[in-house]
Motif scaffolding. Structure first.
Motif, PDB file in Angstrom:
ATOM      1  N   GLY A   6       0.830  -1.207   0.000  1.00 21.11           N
ATOM      2  CA  GLY A   6       0.000   0.000   0.000  1.00 21.11           C
ATOM      3  C   GLY A   6       0.857   1.245   0.000  1.00 21.11           C
ATOM      4  O   GLY A   6       1.959   1.258   0.561  1.00 21.11           O
ATOM      5  N   SER A   7       0.347   2.308  -0.613  1.00 23.46           N
ATOM      6  CA  SER A   7       1.086   3.574  -0.642  1.00 23.46           C
ATOM      7  C   SER A   7       0.125   4.702  -0.984  1.00 23.46           C
ATOM      8  O   SER A   7      -0.937   4.467  -1.574  1.00 23.46           O
ATOM      9  CB  SER A   7       2.205   3.529  -1.690  1.00 23.46           C
ATOM     10  N   PRO A   8       0.485   5.935  -0.644  1.00 21.08           N
ATOM     11  CA  PRO A   8      -0.348   7.070  -1.060  1.00 21.08           C
ATOM     12  C   PRO A   8      -0.307   7.221  -2.574  1.00 21.08           C
ATOM     13  O   PRO A   8       0.642   6.777  -3.234  1.00 21.08           O
ATOM     14  CB  PRO A   8       0.311   8.268  -0.361  1.00 21.08           C
ATOM     15  N   SER A   9      -1.334   7.841  -3.135  1.00 16.70           N
ATOM     16  CA  SER A   9      -1.363   8.042  -4.591  1.00 16.70           C
ATOM     17  C   SER A   9      -0.222   8.938  -5.050  1.00 16.70           C
ATOM     18  O   SER A   9       0.357   8.722  -6.114  1.00 16.70           O
ATOM     19  CB  SER A   9      -2.705   8.658  -5.008  1.00 16.70           C
ATOM     20  N   ARG A  10       0.097   9.966  -4.257  1.00 19.44           N
ATOM     21  CA  ARG A  10       1.212  10.857  -4.567  1.00 19.44           C
ATOM     22  C   ARG A  10       1.984  11.156  -3.283  1.00 19.44           C
ATOM     23  O   ARG A  10       1.386  11.483  -2.254  1.00 19.44           O
ATOM     24  CB  ARG A  10       0.720  12.190  -5.160  1.00 19.44           C
ATOM     25  N   TYR A  11       3.308  11.060  -3.374  1.00 12.97           N
ATOM     26  CA  TYR A  11       4.187  11.482  -2.274  1.00 12.97           C
ATOM     27  C   TYR A  11       5.049  12.607  -2.815  1.00 12.97           C
ATOM     28  O   TYR A  11       5.784  12.424  -3.798  1.00 12.97           O
ATOM     29  CB  TYR A  11       5.045  10.323  -1.778  1.00 12.97           C
ATOM     30  N   ILE A  12       4.975  13.768  -2.186  1.00 16.60           N
ATOM     31  CA  ILE A  12       5.647  14.972  -2.682  1.00 16.60           C
ATOM     32  C   ILE A  12       6.500  15.543  -1.560  1.00 16.60           C
ATOM     33  O   ILE A  12       6.001  15.824  -0.460  1.00 16.60           O
ATOM     34  CB  ILE A  12       4.613  16.020  -3.146  1.00 16.60           C
ATOM     35  N   GLN A  13       7.782  15.723  -1.826  1.00 17.34           N
ATOM     36  CA  GLN A  13       8.719  16.204  -0.815  1.00 17.34           C
ATOM     37  C   GLN A  13       9.660  17.202  -1.465  1.00 17.34           C
ATOM     38  O   GLN A  13      10.312  16.889  -2.454  1.00 17.34           O
ATOM     39  CB  GLN A  13       9.502  15.010  -0.255  1.00 17.34           C
ATOM     40  N   GLY A  14       9.717  18.435  -0.923  1.00 17.26           N
ATOM     41  CA  GLY A  14      10.605  19.424  -1.516  1.00 17.26           C
ATOM     42  C   GLY A  14      10.424  20.791  -0.889  1.00 17.26           C
ATOM     43  O   GLY A  14       9.623  20.982   0.036  1.00 17.26           O
ATOM     44  N   LYS A  15      11.131  21.748  -1.395  1.00 20.87           N
ATOM     45  CA  LYS A  15      11.097  23.110  -0.864  1.00 20.87           C
ATOM     46  C   LYS A  15       9.937  23.883  -1.475  1.00 20.87           C
ATOM     47  O   LYS A  15       9.763  23.900  -2.696  1.00 20.87           O
ATOM     48  CB  LYS A  15      12.417  23.815  -1.172  1.00 20.87           C
ATOM     49  N   GLY A  16       9.125  24.508  -0.623  1.00 22.92           N
ATOM     50  CA  GLY A  16       8.047  25.370  -1.089  1.00 22.92           C
ATOM     51  C   GLY A  16       6.835  24.641  -1.631  1.00 22.92           C
ATOM     52  O   GLY A  16       5.979  25.256  -2.286  1.00 22.92           O
ATOM     53  N   THR A  17       6.701  23.356  -1.348  1.00 17.38           N
ATOM     54  CA  THR A  17       5.618  22.566  -1.953  1.00 17.38           C
ATOM     55  C   THR A  17       4.235  22.953  -1.436  1.00 17.38           C
ATOM     56  O   THR A  17       3.244  22.815  -2.162  1.00 17.38           O
ATOM     57  CB  THR A  17       5.844  21.068  -1.712  1.00 17.38           C
ATOM     58  N   LEU A  18       4.131  23.440  -0.186  1.00 19.16           N
ATOM     59  CA  LEU A  18       2.811  23.767   0.348  1.00 19.16           C
ATOM     60  C   LEU A  18       2.176  24.923  -0.414  1.00 19.16           C
ATOM     61  O   LEU A  18       0.950  24.977  -0.580  1.00 19.16           O
ATOM     62  CB  LEU A  18       2.893  24.093   1.841  1.00 19.16           C
ATOM     63  N   SER A  19       2.983  25.850  -0.896  1.00 17.68           N
ATOM     64  CA  SER A  19       2.464  26.983  -1.660  1.00 17.68           C
ATOM     65  C   SER A  19       1.920  26.553  -3.020  1.00 17.68           C
ATOM     66  O   SER A  19       1.277  27.345  -3.714  1.00 17.68           O
ATOM     67  CB  SER A  19       3.562  28.033  -1.864  1.00 17.68           C
ATOM     68  N   GLU A  20       2.160  25.286  -3.400  1.00 15.95           N
ATOM     69  CA  GLU A  20       1.679  24.759  -4.677  1.00 15.95           C
ATOM     70  C   GLU A  20       0.633  23.664  -4.456  1.00 15.95           C
ATOM     71  O   GLU A  20       0.351  22.882  -5.369  1.00 15.95           O
ATOM     72  CB  GLU A  20       2.855  24.190  -5.478  1.00 15.95           C
ATOM     73  N   LEU A  21       0.045  23.599  -3.269  1.00 12.73           N
ATOM     74  CA  LEU A  21      -0.843  22.494  -2.914  1.00 12.73           C
ATOM     75  C   LEU A  21      -1.976  22.298  -3.913  1.00 12.73           C
ATOM     76  O   LEU A  21      -2.284  21.169  -4.307  1.00 12.73           O
ATOM     77  CB  LEU A  21      -1.420  22.718  -1.509  1.00 12.73           C
ATOM     78  N   THR A  22      -2.614  23.374  -4.346  1.00 16.36           N
ATOM     79  CA  THR A  22      -3.786  23.224  -5.217  1.00 16.36           C
ATOM     80  C   THR A  22      -3.437  22.615  -6.576  1.00 16.36           C
ATOM     81  O   THR A  22      -4.303  22.052  -7.249  1.00 16.36           O
ATOM     82  CB  THR A  22      -4.495  24.575  -5.426  1.00 16.36           C
ATOM     83  N   LYS A  23      -2.186  22.707  -6.984  1.00 10.45           N
ATOM     84  CA  LYS A  23      -1.753  22.068  -8.232  1.00 10.45           C
ATOM     85  C   LYS A  23      -1.964  20.555  -8.170  1.00 10.45           C
ATOM     86  O   LYS A  23      -2.229  19.909  -9.178  1.00 10.45           O
ATOM     87  CB  LYS A  23      -0.278  22.393  -8.489  1.00 10.45           C
ATOM     88  N   TYR A  24      -1.871  20.014  -6.927  1.00 11.13           N
ATOM     89  CA  TYR A  24      -2.000  18.568  -6.749  1.00 11.13           C
ATOM     90  C   TYR A  24      -3.411  18.154  -6.310  1.00 11.13           C
ATOM     91  O   TYR A  24      -3.794  16.998  -6.484  1.00 11.13           O
ATOM     92  CB  TYR A  24      -0.991  18.089  -5.710  1.00 11.13           C
ATOM     93  N   THR A  25      -4.178  19.091  -5.759  1.00 11.97           N
ATOM     94  CA  THR A  25      -5.494  18.729  -5.215  1.00 11.97           C
ATOM     95  C   THR A  25      -6.659  19.062  -6.122  1.00 11.97           C
ATOM     96  O   THR A  25      -7.789  18.636  -5.857  1.00 11.97           O
ATOM     97  CB  THR A  25      -5.738  19.442  -3.861  1.00 11.97           C
ATOM     98  N   GLU A  26      -6.431  19.815  -7.187  1.00 17.40           N
ATOM     99  CA  GLU A  26      -7.549  20.332  -7.985  1.00 17.40           C
ATOM    100  C   GLU A  26      -8.443  19.226  -8.549  1.00 17.40           C
ATOM    101  O   GLU A  26      -9.651  19.428  -8.736  1.00 17.40           O
ATOM    102  CB  GLU A  26      -7.028  21.225  -9.116  1.00 17.40           C
ATOM    103  N   LYS A  27      -7.889  18.041  -8.789  1.00 18.51           N
ATOM    104  CA  LYS A  27      -8.724  16.971  -9.353  1.00 18.51           C
ATOM    105  C   LYS A  27      -9.594  16.287  -8.295  1.00 18.51           C
ATOM    106  O   LYS A  27     -10.497  15.525  -8.636  1.00 18.51           O
ATOM    107  CB  LYS A  27      -7.846  15.923 -10.039  1.00 18.51           C
ATOM    108  N   PHE A  28      -9.329  16.587  -7.015  1.00 21.69           N
ATOM    109  CA  PHE A  28     -10.102  15.957  -5.942  1.00 21.69           C
ATOM    110  C   PHE A  28     -11.262  16.815  -5.451  1.00 21.69           C
ATOM    111  O   PHE A  28     -12.212  16.301  -4.858  1.00 21.69           O
ATOM    112  CB  PHE A  28      -9.190  15.624  -4.758  1.00 21.69           C
TER     113      PHE A  28
END
Length: 367
Positions: A6-28
């Protein structure tokens, strides 16, 4: 028996990623319930506002009450229903993330986990650990799927109190040893299958990463630097441990943690700090070779994880109190029974006492 990973659909780790959250959530979805602590909100509000700026995503803020309990899950679920939210975003530590995952499950909406510290392997798992309102372990809530997104922002995680990432190392430390025990006993994993070679390999990589990079990561963070060692430990604490434990299994180390929650003196200690002592207890149960035990103790002492009962806040050993913890660890529904031999309250008690003595010995030896 099947092997399941089992694993999450997307695992994202990096600098400044929270400011880009909607780029990953818009389809949900477009309406997020953001579950966060009062102090945590101040750390992330600007980044989240940046993330939704210029989009049609709406934020609904909800302050976490402090305990991942059935009552708290139900309270937030009602808010989700009333506000018609289609995503729940948990931002914070393990209990906030576990609460968000449980709420998403009961509300049948998407779950996003945003750890503010690499302090547990909770973000990636399809599991919520429920506690009573006064902080004692209640039960495991096994979920039908992993979070849709797990996102870590170095700007937040690497500036969290160092004790949190060290606690995460304690939680991650258990992954290899518990997965190995489950493989030896042919136990059923948290995913409902047998331990796969992939789970074993990820668990071993998790352990190797901690041993090689853990002490360097601690020193780097103390200097205010986010180095490659820090990034590697963040990945080990969160992803390698999360996938490893869930697809592999948990055993005595976490059961000992659960038992220790009945001792009030340990309540100020973090999950991973108690798990680290649980690892040493499990190794004493297994009677592992001295070189393996020494490597684990050396690691714990170098990064500052508890190796004695005194380190956990228990100043005076009370055998009756420890026996109660051992009995809780051996509850029929707990995971001590995934060990490849019979485990009883008496053997767990003796292992805890021996772990404490060994911890004192090595602290004096390495001093």
């Amino acid at each position: 028996m099947v092997r399941i990973i089992g694993s999450p659909s997307r695992y994202i780790q990096g600098k400044g990623t929270l400011s880009e959250l909607t780029k990953y959530t818009e389809k949900f979805g477009k309406k997020m319930l953001v579950l966060v602590s009062k102090s945590g909100k101040g750390r992330v509000e600007e980044k989240l506002n940046t993330a939704v700026n210029g989009t049609d995503t709406e934020l609904v803020w909800e302050i976490f009450n402090g305990e991942c309990s059935k009552g708290e899950v139900e309270r937030i679920r009602k808010t989700v229903e009333e506000q018609k939210c289609d995503i729940v975003v948990g931002i914070g530590g393990g209990k906030i993330l576990d609460t968000a995952k449980a709420v998403a499950y009961y509300a049948n909406i998407s779950a996003v986990c945003v750890p503010t510290a690499a302090s547990t392997d909770a973000p990636c798992s399809a599991l919520s650990v429920l506690y009573t309102d006064d902080g004692q372990f209640d039960e495991y809530l096994w979920l039908p799927k992993n979070p849709d997104i797990v996102l870590l922002d170095y700007d937040i995680v690497a500036t969290a109190p160092i004790r949190l990432i060290i606690s995460g190392m304690g939680d991650a430390l258990a992954t290899y040893f518990e997965t190995r025990a489950c493989m030896r006993s042919d136990a059923t994993s948290c995913m409902g299958g047998k331990v796969s070679k992939t789970a074993m390999a990820l668990s071993e990589l998790c352990y190797q990463t901690l041993i090689s990079d853990g002490p360097k990561a601690k020193l780097s963070l103390e200097s205010g630097a986010c180095t490659a060692a820090v990034e590697n430990v963040i990945e080990a604490n969160t992803y390698l441990s999360g996938i490893g434990f869930e697809s592999g299994g948990i055993a005595a180390a976490h059961a000992v943690h659960n038992g220790l929650t009945c001792i009030e003196e340990t309540h100020h200690k973090y999950h991973g700090e108690k798990v680290a002592f649980g690892v040493i207890t499990q190794l004493m149960l297994e009677n592992v070779p001295e070189d393996e035990l020494e490597e684990v103790l050396d690691f714990c002492i170098r990064v500052g994880l508890p190796v004695t009962l005194q380190d956990l806040g228990i100043e005076k050993i009370d055998r009756a109190q420890l026996l109660k913890a051992a009995e809780l660890a051996c509850a029929e529904s707990d995971t001590a029974h995934n060990m490849p031999f019979e485990v009883t309250p008496e053997t767990v008690l003796n292992a805890m006492l021996a772990a404490d003595r060994v911890g004192h010995y090595y602290k004096n030896l390495f001093a």
